[in-house]
Scaffold this motif. Structure first.
Motif, PDB file in Angstrom:
ATOM      1  N   PHE A   3       0.743  -1.289  -0.106  1.00 18.98           N
ATOM      2  CA  PHE A   3      -0.144  -0.029  -0.067  1.00 18.98           C
ATOM      3  C   PHE A   3       0.676   1.213   0.066  1.00 18.98           C
ATOM      4  N   THR A  48      -2.095  -9.988   9.063  1.00 15.65           N
ATOM      5  CA  THR A  48      -2.927  -9.501   8.254  1.00 15.65           C
ATOM      6  C   THR A  48      -2.828 -10.361   7.105  1.00 15.65           C
ATOM      7  N   PRO A  63     -11.093 -16.536  11.696  1.00 13.82           N
ATOM      8  CA  PRO A  63     -12.343 -15.325  11.078  1.00 13.82           C
ATOM      9  C   PRO A  63     -11.507 -14.298  10.807  1.00 13.82           C
ATOM     10  N   LEU A  64     -10.175 -13.969  10.935  1.00 12.53           N
ATOM     11  CA  LEU A  64      -9.646 -12.837  10.520  1.00 12.53           C
ATOM     12  C   LEU A  64      -9.024 -12.923   8.896  1.00 12.53           C
ATOM     13  N   LYS A  73      -9.390 -13.239   5.055  1.00  9.95           N
ATOM     14  CA  LYS A  73     -10.408 -12.594   4.289  1.00  9.95           C
ATOM     15  C   LYS A  73     -11.552 -13.044   3.692  1.00  9.95           C
ATOM     16  N   LEU A  84     -18.623 -12.179   6.794  1.00 10.09           N
ATOM     17  CA  LEU A  84     -19.674 -11.841   7.761  1.00 10.09           C
ATOM     18  C   LEU A  84     -21.035 -11.861   7.152  1.00 10.09           C
ATOM     19  N   ARG A 114     -23.040  -8.877   5.012  1.00 12.92           N
ATOM     20  CA  ARG A 114     -21.990  -7.651   4.819  1.00 12.92           C
ATOM     21  C   ARG A 114     -21.414  -7.905   3.501  1.00 12.92           C
ATOM     22  N   LYS A 125     -12.762  -7.833  13.256  1.00  8.53           N
ATOM     23  CA  LYS A 125     -13.501  -8.199  11.927  1.00  8.53           C
ATOM     24  C   LYS A 125     -14.546  -7.193  11.785  1.00  8.53           C
ATOM     25  N   GLU A 159     -13.622  -4.115   9.636  1.00  9.76           N
ATOM     26  CA  GLU A 159     -13.451  -4.282   8.329  1.00  9.76           C
ATOM     27  C   GLU A 159     -14.426  -3.843   7.464  1.00  9.76           C
ATOM     28  N   HIS A 160     -15.448  -3.955   8.194  1.00  9.00           N
ATOM     29  CA  HIS A 160     -16.843  -4.002   7.151  1.00  9.00           C
ATOM     30  C   HIS A 160     -17.645  -2.666   7.461  1.00  9.00           C
ATOM     31  N   ARG A 161     -17.039  -1.713   8.200  1.00 13.62           N
ATOM     32  CA  ARG A 161     -17.681  -0.458   8.300  1.00 13.62           C
ATOM     33  C   ARG A 161     -16.866   0.529   7.954  1.00 13.62           C
ATOM     34  N   TYR A 219      -8.493  -1.763   5.991  1.00 15.67           N
ATOM     35  CA  TYR A 219      -8.181  -2.947   5.513  1.00 15.67           C
ATOM     36  C   TYR A 219      -7.890  -3.966   6.772  1.00 15.67           C
TER      37      TYR A 219
END
Lengths: 174, 386
Positions: A8, A79, A164-165, A167, A171, A174, B69, B72-74, B343
């Motif tokens: 990035f 990440t 869960p973290l 990618k 969710l 969403r 988590k 990352e969606h808001r 991110y």
């Protein structure tokens, strides 16, 4: 050697001007000692990030602790980068002993393969990393070689889904 | 032919076998929490040998909600209300470092008056959190007056925050770019009156609680964590400062207007549970001192917020910003890919770092000392679980 910079790019600098002498000394001597193994990603006032190959992670961490007194981990995280098929692991090192380094945080980053995520644990160098590594194991599925407890921590005991973290864990709604 | 000695040996051997102590039989397993009234949402598995703890394993995560988590969606503004849920009593501080990080990523600077108002709210929240913590510590040790007094006095500070933000707790007051609204008319005088009264009460807390021989007996010399161990374990906040390391983010890496404020980093060198219980109290005194200076130096005019649109895009990059919360360093590591959402967002909280010291402190101490040691760690279970 392929370039594994933060994809990035660089961040603009909005913080106040501070003396950067000591911090740039750290970076310089680290790069001198491990010339091919360390890459500087960015250097800002009080914050810098270096990228290390996973094989040399432990020796670089040991060098930083013993030479500059970066003695504890402020934060540690992982990440997921599915596009590059890699997981980046970041250790944010800080110092309590070395007063000049009190405001400084060094981001020691390394990357592991996403399919076979395995990294060397820094628990013998920084005991403060214990719960952070356990959390990263659980949340991103990175196995830490040398860590005594790669086992569930925060999630429910009957969790039987993706970490869960990552990618690809979506969710609902969403 | 067996001699007498052989027989005696044989008897001894058998006797030893019969009464031989098996470690697993002698030790008793105890699981405390997560619905124990004292533990909070937190379970700890311990093994006791008689009265002494020989093994302790914190089992956190009972109230894990996946804040990282969710973030990352808001977008950056939508994240504020749910990110302050982990510490509803100290909600300004947990959003403070988030605001600082987002400001750095977006590239804005809050107006000067906004910085002052934000710092005042943060210090008031520190008082709210610490009085609550102190009340629980009182009831933990069977001192019910110490539960009533801070709970009552906390209302005064909450009233101030309600006038300021519109909410008693979870204010969502600090936002990237300043604070949500300006302070109301007459706030300065009201705040000074309350703070002056609160300082008087602090003196009384010391007399009734910290000078109480019972408290002293239960905490002094209990749960020693010396400086080297504290540094090794990477603890933070009052736990670190109780072990003789004068490290406070407000001092070592001043954010917003803290570099213009004159205050001392409160620390103690006795390294025991009493020090860990007393340092937050000293912090409260220092907070009153800081609030008075902030009110004095705050500019009378000016805006308090640089407005950003809800779906503002951040520059690609990453940042790590931290503040000193009621429980120690609270840092956000945010990676942005240039979109309207983070991110990756990682919250490093003081509670999560301090709980590592709990097994270290408990092993070797008596079971009866557990409540005193545990709550003096300034641990907030929800903040550790996120």
């Amino acid at each position: 050697m392929e370039n594994k910079d933060n994809s990035f790019g660089q961040l603009i600098d909005t913080s106040k001007d501070l003396d950067n002498k000591i911090t740039s000394n750290i970076i310089k001597s680290a790069i001198q000692n491990f010339n091919q193994k360390i890459q500087l990603v960015y250097e800002k006032p009080n914050r810098s990030k270096i990228f290390v190959n996973n094989e040399s992670l432990v020796e670089v961490a040991l060098f930083l602790r013993n030479t500059y007194g970066l003695d504890h981990v402020e934060s540690m995280s992982g990440t997921d980068f599915p596009a590059e098929n890699e997981i980046e692991i970041n250790y944010h090192l800080g110092s309590y002993i070395n007063q000049d380094l009190h405001p400084y945080i060094l981001n020691l980053a390394t990357r592991v393969d996403r399919e076979n995520a395995k990294s060397n644990s820094l628990i013998n160098i920084f005991p403060s990393v214990e719960y952070f590594e356990r959390e990263t194991y659980e949340m991103l599925g990175v196995y830490f070689v040398g860590h005594p407890r790669n086992e569930p921590f925060l999630l429910p005991e009957d969790w039987a889904d993706l970490p869960p973290l990552r990618k690809d864990f979506k969710l609902k709604g969403r | 032919m067996s001699t007498l000695d052989d027989k005696i040996n044989e008897i001894n051997r058998l006797a030893i076998q019969i009464t031989k102590d098996n470690d697993d039989d002698r030790l008793m397993n105890l699981s405390i929490g997560p619905q124990h009234p004292g533990s909070g949402h937190f379970r700890i598995v311990i093994k006791v040998d008689g009265d002494y703890i020989v093994y302790a394993d914190p089992d956190i995560g009972y109230v894990h909600r996946g804040e990282e988590k969710m973030s990352e969606h808001r977008n950056f503004i939508q994240n504020i209300p749910h990110l302050e849920r982990p510490v509803i009593h100290d909600s300004t501080n947990i959003i403070y470092s988030y605001s600082l990080a987002i400001e750095e990523l977006i590239g804005i600077n809050p107006p000067r008056r906004g910085q002052f108002v934000r710092a005042i709210a943060a210090e008031l929240d520190r008082l709210v959190y610490t009085t609550y913590w102190l009340a629980i510590y009182g009831i933990f040790l069977g001192h019910s007056t110490m539960f009533m007094w801070p709970t009552g006095d906390r209302e005064l500070i909450i009233d101030l925050l309600e006038r300021m933000t519109g909410h008693r707790v979870t204010h969502a007051f600090s936002v990237p770019g300043g604070v949500r609204n300006d302070i109301p008319y007459n706030f300065k005088e009201k705040c000074l009156t309350q703070i002056n009264y609160f300082e008087k009460r602090l003196k009384e807390y010391e007399d009734i609680f910290y000078n109480n021989p019972l408290l002293r007996q239960r905490t002094e010399g209990v749960g020693i964590m010396n400086k080297e161990d504290a540094i090794k374990l990477g603890v933070t906040g009052s736990v670190l400062r109780a072990s003789g390391v004068p490290y406070d983010i407000r001092k070592v890496e001043p954010y917003d207007v803290y570099d213009e404020i004159d205050f001392k980093v409160q620390y103690m060198k006795s390294c025991d549970t009493f020090a860990r219980a007393y340092v937050p109290y000293l912090d409260m005194k220092e907070s009153c001192h800081i609030i008075r200076q902030l009110l004095d130096k705050m500019p009378d005019e000016g805006s308090v917020r640089e407005k950003i649109v809800g779906n503002v895009k951040a520059q690609p990059g990453e940042t790590y910003r931290r503040v000193e919360s009621g429980r120690g360093a609270l840092g956000y590591y945010i990676i942005s890919d240039g979109s309207t959402k983070p991110y990756r967002l990682k919250i490093s909280t003081g509670s999560f770092r301090n709980i590592l010291a709990l097994p270290f402190l408990l092993v070797g101490s008596k079971l009866g000392d557990m409540p005193a040691i545990y709550w003096a760690l300034n641990y907030w279970p929800i903040e550790a679980d996120r």
